[in-house]
Write an enzyme that holds these catalytic residues in place. Structure first.
Site, mmCIF file in Angstrom:
data_model
loop_
_atom_site.group_PDB
_atom_site.id
_atom_site.type_symbol
_atom_site.label_atom_id
_atom_site.label_comp_id
_atom_site.label_asym_id
_atom_site.label_seq_id
_atom_site.Cartn_x
_atom_site.Cartn_y
_atom_site.Cartn_z
ATOM 1 N N GLU A 52 38.288 -4.097 -12.163
ATOM 2 C CA GLU A 52 38.399 -5.428 -12.753
ATOM 3 C C GLU A 52 39.192 -5.406 -14.054
ATOM 4 O O GLU A 52 39.050 -4.499 -14.875
ATOM 5 C CB GLU A 52 37.007 -6.020 -13.027
ATOM 6 C CG GLU A 52 35.988 -5.811 -11.920
ATOM 7 C CD GLU A 52 36.395 -6.399 -10.579
ATOM 8 O OE1 GLU A 52 37.380 -7.141 -10.511
ATOM 9 O OE2 GLU A 52 35.711 -6.096 -9.582
ATOM 10 N N GLU A 87 32.961 -15.080 -2.419
ATOM 11 C CA GLU A 87 32.652 -13.732 -2.891
ATOM 12 C C GLU A 87 31.823 -13.868 -4.156
ATOM 13 O O GLU A 87 32.214 -14.584 -5.089
ATOM 14 C CB GLU A 87 33.922 -12.938 -3.198
ATOM 15 C CG GLU A 87 34.692 -12.485 -1.984
ATOM 16 C CD GLU A 87 35.920 -11.662 -2.361
ATOM 17 O OE1 GLU A 87 36.019 -11.237 -3.535
ATOM 18 O OE2 GLU A 87 36.782 -11.472 -1.494
#
Length: 265
Positions: A60, A49
């Site tokens: 995040e 990824e």
């Protein structure tokens, strides 16, 4: 069969689980992105990824937020990310690469233009965090028409209806977010993960990969016992933050090799 589907099929035939890793493109330095991708594969990673830097990465935690900030200071754009994939593909034709990011950079690029450029670069799939399946049916269809997999997220709070929507719209694999919160936060309750995965499998026939909060070999092995793959991101970026740049690739390779050994034991 896409590269992602072929990878999971080959691993299943060997009774192995997928090791999936995340790094942010351009971090810790733009010239290290492609060497890091190759180093991760050398350490035993099955699917890569690659994060597209964005100024407001809402899913995040602080570790990946800092990675995005560093990459943006280098001026790394979506075009640059695609160039990294294109360069990687010159010598690795088999390892799947999934771009993970947010709708804003994709839509600024132009959806159709992005899909064409991603296919040309050798991208295998996307995870667009803020693209729920019911709002991007056309995007998902165009991805599949271009032999790339649209991958969607499920969480502990996902309803049965949302699970059905993801089952209908996704391909390649489905990403189960193991924690309520952001990347890199908290500790995983493997029993809780197992219960949710069992409920998801009633509707989702794709391989299931689990991410958010996997930080070491022991946790990866425990989660892999109930899933088809594990995703590690924040811990790798933490390793890179604490390693001199000239040793970054070796450190990342060694770290994932330890995880691979734990998964294969």
């Amino acid at each position: 069969m896409s590269r992602i589907q072929a990878t999971f099929a080959a691993l299943a035939a060997q009774n192995k689980k997928a090791l999936i890793t995340f790094i942010t493109a351009g971090d810790p330095a733009p010239e290290l992105t492609v060497p890091l991708l190759h180093g991760l594969v050398a350490g035993g990673v099955n699917i890569l990824e690659l994060g597209v830097p964005f100024s407001d990465p809402m899913a995040e935690g602080p570790v990946i937020q800092r990675a995005c900030e560093r990459a943006l200071k280098f001026g790394v754009s979506t075009h640059d990310v695609l160039d990294y994939v294109r360069t990687f593909r010159q010598t690795d034709k088999t390892t799947p690469v999934v771009l993970m990011g947010y709708a804003n950079p994709l839509e600024r690029f132009g959806v159709d233009a992005f899909i064409a450029a991603a296919k040309d670069a050798g991208v295998d799939g996307t995870i667009i965090v803020d693209y729920p399946p019911e709002e991007c049916e056309a995007f998902a269809q165009k991805m599949r028409e271009n032999d790339m997999d649209p991958i969607f997220l499920l969480a502990p709070t996902s309803t049965e209806e949302r699970i059905r929507q993801v089952a209908q719209g996704s391909s390649g694999f489905t990403y189960y977010v193991s924690l309520k919160g952001v990347t890199g936060a908290g500790n995983i309750d493997v029993d809780d993960v197992a219960q949710h995965i069992a409920a998801i499998r009633k509707h989702v026939k794709l391989p299931l990969a689990v991410g958010f909060g996997i930080r070491d070999g022991a946790t990866a092995k425990a989660v892999a016992a109930v899933a088809d793959g594990v995703v590690i991101g924040s811990r790798i970026i933490s390793e890179l933050e604490n390693t001199p740049k000239d040793k970054a690739v070796a450190a990342a390779t060694a770290f994932v090799a330890d995880i691979r050994r734990a998964l294969d034991e």
